[in-house]
Design a protein around this motif. Sequence first.
Motif: not given
Length: 313
Positions: A139-145
């Motif tokens: 992926a071009k970016a990783l989003l984590l919660d």
Amino acid sequence: MSDSKRLITRANVDVLSVGFACIDINFVTKTHPARREKVKSHQMNACGGGPASNAALTIARLGGKTRFHGYIGDDGFGRAHVRELHTDGVLIDTILRGKAPTPIASITIKPDGARSIVSYRDPKAVSKEDSISLKQHPAKALLLDGHQAALSIRLAKEARTLGIPIILDAGSINEGTEALHNQADYLVASAKFAYHLTGITDPYRALEAMKGNAPFWAVTSGADGIYWQTDKSTTPLHMEAFKIEARDTTGAGDAFHGAFALGVAQNLPIVENIRRASACGALTCLRIGARNSLPTLREVENLMTSSPPPPYG
């Protein structure tokens, strides 16, 4: 070209969004129930929810390509949630299904749009630490919660090795956000998390205390807008929120984080990215329930065109 750059170049999604998925059951009431009191709701709806899940759907509605990874139970609630994600174009090929029930959140929404939440998640409703890899699903970016703590911590390490920017949605206080608050490239914290981290309520002073945790760090403060700073700026900045009449604030932060993560993947200038993300958050407050309120790209563009740019500085 390095192997890391080749991997990002062939990324088949803009953002990999990893974390919590649930079903929200929303009740709209005139008053909050007192002790031993029964209150009737005059409006109710049920839909998918969860920070990372809502963020993924936001990205898809903005025209981005995203994959959501998390745990969803193999039950009626889970099947309904998976259908919602699939219908909006979110890639769901890696979702972990299991016998533990899909997590549930019961949300009571008051006339001013504020809400109270009671949630349940079975301890077994988690993804395994090795259930997905950025090498197999770039992926071009990783989003984590932060809700899938062990997995998120491992993915953050992998992302740093591969040069993939990490956005942390530090909206709530959990094991993952506490462990990752100084491991992300973009730390976007709620006022609640910022207070938990620093013990400071004033957002400007909280930003000063958060310095050094990330190259970009921010505090979102609802109707008061967003405060942020970067390692290249000497003073914090503030952008006012869009002026709207909120009906339900559920999911506004999720929408902001999803839009912001997509902006990172698209290399949007930071002020432009924050403004678009703020518009997404504002529009999410106009209807009851998070999932059905997440805006489309056209709705976001219409709001940004019809509203003067929120002051910042």
